[in-house]
Design an enzyme around this catalytic site. Structure first.
Site, mmCIF file in Angstrom:
data_model
loop_
_atom_site.group_PDB
_atom_site.id
_atom_site.type_symbol
_atom_site.label_atom_id
_atom_site.label_comp_id
_atom_site.label_asym_id
_atom_site.label_seq_id
_atom_site.Cartn_x
_atom_site.Cartn_y
_atom_site.Cartn_z
ATOM 1 N N HIS A 201 9.477 41.896 43.373
ATOM 2 C CA HIS A 201 10.227 42.057 42.279
ATOM 3 C C HIS A 201 10.456 40.748 41.811
ATOM 4 O O HIS A 201 10.557 40.735 40.534
ATOM 5 C CB HIS A 201 11.465 42.968 42.332
ATOM 6 C CG HIS A 201 11.126 44.307 42.841
ATOM 7 N ND1 HIS A 201 12.265 45.185 43.331
ATOM 8 C CD2 HIS A 201 10.306 45.225 42.682
ATOM 9 C CE1 HIS A 201 11.684 46.189 43.540
ATOM 10 N NE2 HIS A 201 10.596 46.398 43.119
ATOM 11 N N ASP A 297 17.619 41.403 44.645
ATOM 12 C CA ASP A 297 16.468 41.232 45.476
ATOM 13 C C ASP A 297 16.641 39.551 45.460
ATOM 14 O O ASP A 297 16.025 39.003 46.520
ATOM 15 C CB ASP A 297 15.365 41.406 44.834
ATOM 16 C CG ASP A 297 15.078 42.902 44.710
ATOM 17 O OD1 ASP A 297 15.762 43.611 45.707
ATOM 18 O OD2 ASP A 297 14.368 43.615 44.074
#
Length: 358
Positions: A201, A297
């Site tokens: 991501h 993330d």
């Protein structure tokens, strides 16, 4: 069983749907700020799914009252981004009891330990079994009130571990009736490090930052967002993640390898493996850079990975660069925020050998 799902986002609805579909009495809870996601489930009496899992599943309780949701609970799933784990643990803490099983799904970055800390449980306590999974076994999006689309649901490649690991066999007995192919992880460090989101991501988001800003995410995240250069960045981050695991004595698979096993991908590489992946087709990019693809993330997982790496003497220059660039792009300092660190989890004083035995 009486199953409670804490969290009413994409993953929470998918977990509630499948466990209800398999005959369990399911309650779903969200904090009052997210009542708009809960109330349609109560009004309709359940959740409708389309995609690879289809149909209607009855949900016994949909509520913003944690006491009502937790009444009689045997199995509790904590489903949401890493930044929701501690808040949900604090909500649940007064209603936890001996013999209960709690699963942080996905664990993201040692979510089981974050849950224990926030709920006031000793890290070595097993009277309440707390564990985590390496990932969520679905690619899913909410498409309407009490309605989800499950793009992909995998049967293999889901790892689970309890904290401490001596309780993992009991955890697997609980999960396998609905997720029969759940694999035993060596420890929660394996489930944490096997999480591929920090590999994928941030790289795709940062290398497509202008496009996200310009279009509000009006492109397909994987099909359009992954190119050769994006793949190189993902591969470099993945190499550091694997090096951390090896130093800790934990075996993990590369992100493309686990993607193939889970059925998301058909090619084991960092470029066309993602851009042509059947399990990712049609998934849109996020509408803003201020999104969990960076805030979670990077701000949680990658900060923790690099902190763990420093404690093990493993260099992570690429991860450190991603943390710095993401901080600049979002005008915040993820390293200084220290949202998930070894110190915060109560692990800072443990040696490499002690970490390996947990």
């Amino acid at each position: 069983m009486k199953v409670v799902v804490l969290g009413a986002g994409n993953g929470g609805l998918a977990v509630a749907y499948e466990w209800a579909r398999n005959g369990h009495e399911v309650a779903i809870y969200s904090q009052p700020d997210y009542a708009d996601q809960i109330s349609p489930i109560g009004d309709r009496g359940g959740i409708t799914s389309e995609g690879v899992l289809t149909g209607f599943a009855e949900i016994a309780t949909a509520t913003t009252d944690i006491g009502e949701a937790m009444s009689g609970a045997e199995l509790v799933f904590v489903v949401g981004p890493a930044y929701a784990t501690s808040a949900l643990a604090a909500d649940a803490a007064p209603h936890l009891h001996a013999g209960m099983t709690v699963v942080v799904c996905p664990g993201s970055c040692l979510g089981s330990l974050a849950f224990k800390r926030a709920a006031g449980l000793d890290l070595y306590d097993e009277t309440i079994l707390v564990g985590e999974t390496s990932t969520l076994p679905y690619a899913v999006r909410i498409t309407g009130p009490a309605q989800i689309h499950i793009f992909h649901r995998f049967d293999t490649g889901l790892f689970a571990a309890a904290a401490p690991r001596s309780a993992t066999p009991r955890l697997l007995e609980t999960l396998r009736p609905v997720w029969p192919h759940t694999l035993e992880a060596a420890s929660v460090f394996q489930t944490a490090l096997q999480n591929g989101n920090p590999v994928i991501h941030p790289a795709v988001t940062l290398l497509n930052a202008a496009l996200i800003d310009r279009t509000g995410g009006d492109f397909n995240f994987y099909e359009d967002g992954v190119t050769t250069s994006t793949g190189r960045l993902m591969e470099a981050v993945d190499a550091e993640r694997i090096a951390i695991a090896e130093t800790l004595g934990v075996t993990i698979l590369s992100e493309p390898a686990i993607g193939v096993i889970q059925g998301y991908m058909t090619e084991e590489n960092y470029t066309t493996g993602y851009s042509t992946a059947p399990g990712f087709l049609g998934i849109k990019a996020q509408s803003s850079l201020d999104n969990r693809y960076l805030t979670e993330d990077v701000g949680y997982s990658m900060v923790l990975f690099s902190d763990l790496a420093r404690s093990l003497g493993v260099p992570t220059p690429v991860m450190d660069a991603v943390v710095q660039i993401a901080s600049v792009v979002l005008a915040r300092d993820f390293r200084a925020e220290a949202a998930r660190t070894m110190q915060g989890l109560g692990l800072a004083d443990l040696s490499r050998e002690e970490l390996g035995r947990y």
